[in-house]
Design a protein around this motif. Structure first.
Motif, PDB file in Angstrom:
ATOM      1  N   ARG A  33       0.918  -1.328   0.291  1.00  0.00           N
ATOM      2  CA  ARG A  33       0.158  -0.133   0.038  1.00  0.00           C
ATOM      3  C   ARG A  33       0.802   1.154  -0.058  1.00  0.00           C
ATOM      4  NH1 ARG A  33      -5.051   0.711   0.317  1.00  0.00           N
ATOM      5  NH2 ARG A  33      -5.376  -1.494   1.047  1.00  0.00           N
ATOM      6  N   PHE A  34       0.445   2.217  -0.753  1.00  0.00           N
ATOM      7  CA  PHE A  34       1.416   3.382  -1.024  1.00  0.00           C
ATOM      8  C   PHE A  34       0.517   4.675  -0.584  1.00  0.00           C
ATOM      9  CE2 PHE A  34       2.301   0.202  -4.027  1.00  0.00           C
ATOM     10  CZ  PHE A  34       3.795  -0.017  -4.095  1.00  0.00           C
ATOM     11  N   GLN A  35       1.069   5.734  -0.810  1.00  0.00           N
ATOM     12  CA  GLN A  35       0.546   6.993  -0.545  1.00  0.00           C
ATOM     13  C   GLN A  35      -0.729   7.037  -1.519  1.00  0.00           C
ATOM     14  OE1 GLN A  35       3.126  10.213  -0.321  1.00  0.00           O
ATOM     15  NE2 GLN A  35       4.477   9.453   1.275  1.00  0.00           N
ATOM     16  N   LYS A  36      -1.537   8.081  -1.266  1.00  0.00           N
ATOM     17  CA  LYS A  36      -2.838   8.338  -2.152  1.00  0.00           C
ATOM     18  C   LYS A  36      -3.654   7.086  -2.269  1.00  0.00           C
ATOM     19  CE  LYS A  36      -0.057  11.976  -4.546  1.00  0.00           C
ATOM     20  NZ  LYS A  36      -0.952  13.137  -3.857  1.00  0.00           N
ATOM     21  N   ASN A  37      -3.762   6.312  -1.333  1.00  0.00           N
ATOM     22  CA  ASN A  37      -4.669   5.218  -1.144  1.00  0.00           C
ATOM     23  C   ASN A  37      -4.418   4.094  -2.460  1.00  0.00           C
ATOM     24  OD1 ASN A  37      -6.490   3.607   0.065  1.00  0.00           O
ATOM     25  ND2 ASN A  37      -8.167   4.651  -0.746  1.00  0.00           N
ATOM     26  N   ILE A  38      -3.201   4.123  -3.035  1.00  0.00           N
ATOM     27  CA  ILE A  38      -2.852   3.253  -4.099  1.00  0.00           C
ATOM     28  C   ILE A  38      -2.291   1.908  -3.470  1.00  0.00           C
ATOM     29  CG2 ILE A  38      -1.473   2.970  -6.123  1.00  0.00           C
ATOM     30  CD1 ILE A  38      -1.237   6.066  -6.331  1.00  0.00           C
ATOM     31  N   SER A  39      -2.818   0.610  -4.105  1.00  0.00           N
ATOM     32  CA  SER A  39      -2.263  -0.367  -3.627  1.00  0.00           C
ATOM     33  C   SER A  39      -2.216  -1.566  -4.566  1.00  0.00           C
ATOM     34  CB  SER A  39      -3.301  -1.246  -2.460  1.00  0.00           C
ATOM     35  OG  SER A  39      -4.517  -1.516  -3.066  1.00  0.00           O
ATOM     36  N   ILE A  40      -1.391  -2.343  -4.504  1.00  0.00           N
ATOM     37  CA  ILE A  40      -1.044  -3.406  -5.539  1.00  0.00           C
ATOM     38  C   ILE A  40      -1.328  -4.844  -4.696  1.00  0.00           C
ATOM     39  CG2 ILE A  40       1.367  -3.342  -5.513  1.00  0.00           C
ATOM     40  CD1 ILE A  40       1.386  -4.025  -8.438  1.00  0.00           C
ATOM     41  N   ASP A  41      -1.919  -5.899  -5.335  1.00  0.00           N
ATOM     42  CA  ASP A  41      -2.112  -7.243  -4.843  1.00  0.00           C
ATOM     43  C   ASP A  41      -1.387  -8.061  -5.660  1.00  0.00           C
ATOM     44  OD1 ASP A  41      -2.799  -9.589  -3.999  1.00  0.00           O
ATOM     45  OD2 ASP A  41      -4.869  -9.100  -3.349  1.00  0.00           O
ATOM     46  N   ILE A  42      -0.112  -8.707  -5.559  1.00  0.00           N
ATOM     47  CA  ILE A  42       0.616  -9.506  -6.401  1.00  0.00           C
ATOM     48  C   ILE A  42       0.573 -10.967  -5.855  1.00  0.00           C
ATOM     49  CG2 ILE A  42       3.113  -9.834  -7.038  1.00  0.00           C
ATOM     50  CD1 ILE A  42       3.635  -6.936  -6.450  1.00  0.00           C
ATOM     51  N   LEU A  43       0.241 -11.606  -6.786  1.00  0.00           N
ATOM     52  CA  LEU A  43       0.101 -13.264  -6.750  1.00  0.00           C
ATOM     53  C   LEU A  43       1.359 -13.736  -7.600  1.00  0.00           C
ATOM     54  CD1 LEU A  43      -3.581 -13.894  -7.415  1.00  0.00           C
ATOM     55  CD2 LEU A  43      -2.380 -13.720  -5.134  1.00  0.00           C
ATOM     56  N   LEU A  44       1.928 -14.788  -6.660  1.00  0.00           N
ATOM     57  CA  LEU A  44       3.143 -15.356  -7.059  1.00  0.00           C
ATOM     58  C   LEU A  44       3.084 -16.902  -7.494  1.00  0.00           C
ATOM     59  CD1 LEU A  44       5.717 -14.193  -4.498  1.00  0.00           C
ATOM     60  CD2 LEU A  44       5.303 -13.067  -6.547  1.00  0.00           C
ATOM     61  N   PRO A  45       3.155 -17.036  -8.992  1.00  0.00           N
ATOM     62  CA  PRO A  45       2.913 -18.744  -9.254  1.00  0.00           C
ATOM     63  C   PRO A  45       4.095 -19.516  -8.732  1.00  0.00           C
ATOM     64  CG  PRO A  45       2.899 -17.157 -10.996  1.00  0.00           C
ATOM     65  CD  PRO A  45       3.455 -16.123 -10.022  1.00  0.00           C
ATOM     66  N   PHE A  56      -1.082  -9.316 -10.892  1.00  0.00           N
ATOM     67  CA  PHE A  56      -1.183  -8.454 -10.032  1.00  0.00           C
ATOM     68  C   PHE A  56      -2.644  -7.677 -10.253  1.00  0.00           C
ATOM     69  CE2 PHE A  56       0.911  -6.248 -13.439  1.00  0.00           C
ATOM     70  CZ  PHE A  56       0.506  -5.157 -13.766  1.00  0.00           C
ATOM     71  N   VAL A  57      -3.023  -7.012  -9.136  1.00  0.00           N
ATOM     72  CA  VAL A  57      -4.322  -6.205  -9.125  1.00  0.00           C
ATOM     73  C   VAL A  57      -4.133  -4.928  -8.610  1.00  0.00           C
ATOM     74  CG1 VAL A  57      -6.786  -6.079  -8.588  1.00  0.00           C
ATOM     75  CG2 VAL A  57      -5.967  -8.384  -9.086  1.00  0.00           C
ATOM     76  N   LEU A  58      -4.054  -3.636  -9.494  1.00  0.00           N
ATOM     77  CA  LEU A  58      -3.744  -2.509  -9.062  1.00  0.00           C
ATOM     78  C   LEU A  58      -4.992  -1.732  -8.647  1.00  0.00           C
ATOM     79  CD1 LEU A  58      -1.487  -0.278  -8.748  1.00  0.00           C
ATOM     80  CD2 LEU A  58      -2.186   0.454 -11.035  1.00  0.00           C
ATOM     81  N   GLU A  69      -3.451   2.571 -16.684  1.00  0.00           N
ATOM     82  CA  GLU A  69      -2.523   1.881 -17.805  1.00  0.00           C
ATOM     83  C   GLU A  69      -1.164   2.119 -18.115  1.00  0.00           C
ATOM     84  OE1 GLU A  69      -3.344   1.680 -22.622  1.00  0.00           O
ATOM     85  OE2 GLU A  69      -4.693   2.852 -21.404  1.00  0.00           O
ATOM     86  N   MET A  70      -0.772   3.272 -17.630  1.00  0.00           N
ATOM     87  CA  MET A  70       0.713   3.754 -17.621  1.00  0.00           C
ATOM     88  C   MET A  70       1.597   2.849 -16.633  1.00  0.00           C
ATOM     89  SD  MET A  70       2.271   7.273 -16.966  1.00  0.00           S
ATOM     90  CE  MET A  70       1.254   8.080 -17.880  1.00  0.00           C
ATOM     91  N   ILE A  71       0.890   2.742 -15.255  1.00  0.00           N
ATOM     92  CA  ILE A  71       1.543   1.677 -14.447  1.00  0.00           C
ATOM     93  C   ILE A  71       1.720   0.566 -14.939  1.00  0.00           C
ATOM     94  CG2 ILE A  71       1.359   0.752 -12.143  1.00  0.00           C
ATOM     95  CD1 ILE A  71       0.099   3.463 -11.246  1.00  0.00           C
ATOM     96  N   HIS A  72       0.500  -0.111 -15.449  1.00  0.00           N
ATOM     97  CA  HIS A  72       0.429  -1.447 -15.949  1.00  0.00           C
ATOM     98  C   HIS A  72       1.377  -1.766 -17.157  1.00  0.00           C
ATOM     99  CE1 HIS A  72      -3.297  -3.637 -14.523  1.00  0.00           C
ATOM    100  NE2 HIS A  72      -3.699  -2.624 -14.104  1.00  0.00           N
ATOM    101  N   ASN A  73       1.558  -0.913 -17.981  1.00  0.00           N
ATOM    102  CA  ASN A  73       2.446  -1.105 -19.023  1.00  0.00           C
ATOM    103  C   ASN A  73       3.896  -1.007 -18.434  1.00  0.00           C
ATOM    104  OD1 ASN A  73       0.313  -1.272 -20.814  1.00  0.00           O
ATOM    105  ND2 ASN A  73       0.525   0.993 -21.492  1.00  0.00           N
ATOM    106  N   CYS A 196     -18.147  -6.988 -21.776  1.00  0.00           N
ATOM    107  CA  CYS A 196     -18.303  -6.542 -20.259  1.00  0.00           C
ATOM    108  C   CYS A 196     -16.884  -5.685 -20.150  1.00  0.00           C
ATOM    109  CB  CYS A 196     -18.212  -7.919 -19.306  1.00  0.00           C
ATOM    110  SG  CYS A 196     -17.120  -9.056 -19.582  1.00  0.00           S
ATOM    111  N   GLU A 197     -16.659  -5.261 -19.220  1.00  0.00           N
ATOM    112  CA  GLU A 197     -15.395  -4.379 -18.826  1.00  0.00           C
ATOM    113  C   GLU A 197     -15.156  -4.450 -17.325  1.00  0.00           C
ATOM    114  OE1 GLU A 197     -12.146  -2.537 -18.452  1.00  0.00           O
ATOM    115  OE2 GLU A 197     -12.706  -2.914 -20.327  1.00  0.00           O
ATOM    116  N   ASP A 198     -14.044  -4.979 -16.887  1.00  0.00           N
ATOM    117  CA  ASP A 198     -13.720  -4.989 -15.422  1.00  0.00           C
ATOM    118  C   ASP A 198     -13.298  -3.828 -14.754  1.00  0.00           C
ATOM    119  OD1 ASP A 198     -13.912  -7.893 -15.164  1.00  0.00           O
ATOM    120  OD2 ASP A 198     -12.063  -8.303 -15.660  1.00  0.00           O
ATOM    121  N   ASP A 199     -12.674  -2.975 -15.586  1.00  0.00           N
ATOM    122  CA  ASP A 199     -12.159  -1.715 -14.835  1.00  0.00           C
ATOM    123  C   ASP A 199     -11.312  -1.940 -13.873  1.00  0.00           C
ATOM    124  OD1 ASP A 199     -11.821   1.170 -14.846  1.00  0.00           O
ATOM    125  OD2 ASP A 199     -13.279   1.561 -13.570  1.00  0.00           O
ATOM    126  N   GLY A 200     -10.434  -2.983 -13.796  1.00  0.00           N
ATOM    127  CA  GLY A 200      -9.550  -3.047 -12.819  1.00  0.00           C
ATOM    128  C   GLY A 200      -9.910  -4.294 -11.648  1.00  0.00           C
TER     129      GLY A 200
END
Length: 258
Positions: A33-45, A56-58, A69-73, A196-200
């Protein structure tokens, strides 16, 4: 060194380097979890890092679609450049740099989100699509609300999304998850359209679309808005999204009420 040994070593290092950012960790999952309420959930196979990449889910309620999209890329490029080697340190460092470059305007605190969205009215753009809004549902400070409109073309789907997002509260939601189904005719033949569209919110919209199909809901779109409240809900969030989808469809006479 085996994949498992590399993962454990990497997790140990990350915990030492980013103790303030690493919110939760296990051998298979990391949550930062980062500032500005940004978080990333990372799964390790199991075969990370030698073969498979982490997934990951951002989440970032105050990030625009372009910023997400910029972060994903960026994270995907980092993985490609370091394929076969641990990459989480590079990912977290890249997100830190991105967050530091964001404007410093102060967002509304998570505790205020549910109260702030208790009443939603589309004011900025005229609602000529007669959009129906469901009741706001809250769970552990996250708020959810379903919206429904009759549609018979992709242009109408896009029009409804523009109307919804002209509302500042809906526009700055963490996710606006969309599913739609409609039928057109061409030379006397019925053509079924759906998407359909997940929007993250990975995997949520396909579940909505499957529910709409089971309910035989046609010429309609549903959007479920979620304002993330700072506490992870796990699989419960999918249950809430589906329940709200079913409820607003039933309330508008699509399928049997349950």
């Amino acid at each position: 060194m085996s994949d498992q040994e590399q993962r454990l070593t990497e997790i140990e290092s990350l915990a030492a380097i980013f103790p303030d950012l690493l919110e939760d960790s296990s051998e298979k999952q990391l949550i930062f979890r980062f500032q500005k309420n940004i978080s990333i959930d990372i799964l390790l196979p199991d075969d990370y890092p030698s073969i498979s990449p982490p997934t990951f889910v951002l989440s970032g309620p105050y990030l625009s679609r372009d910023q997400k999209e910029m972060i994903h890329n960026n994270l995907n490029e980092i993985y490609v450049e370091n394929m076969g080697f641990p990459v989480i340190f590079n990912w977290i460092s890249a997100i830190q740099d991105f967050v530091q470059d964001l404007p410093q305007n102060k967002p509304k605190v998570a505790e205020d989100v549910a109260d702030d969205v208790a009443r939603v009215s589309v004011e900025e753009e005229v609602d000529d699509m007669n959009i129906q809004h469901g009741e706001v549902f809250t769970d552990r400070k996250s708020a959810f609300q379903a919206h429904l409109a009759v549609v018979r073309s992709k242009e109408e789907v896009d029009r409804v999304m523009r109307i919804l997002k002209s509302n500042s509260k809906i526009c700055r939601a963490t996710h606006n998850i969309l599913a739609y189904r409609f039928t057109t005719e061409n030379n006397g033949k019925s053509i079924h359209h759906h998407d359909c569209e997940d929007d993250g919110e990975h995997g949520a919209s396909s579940k909505m679309l499957e529910l709409m199909d089971r309910m035989k809901a046609n010429n309609v779109m549903v959007v479920v808005t979620r304002w993330y409240g700072g506490i992870h809900l796990g699989p419960d969030r999918f249950r809430h999204i589906n329940n709200l989808t079913r409820q607003i469809l039933s309330d508008n006479n699509y399928g049997a009420k349950k």
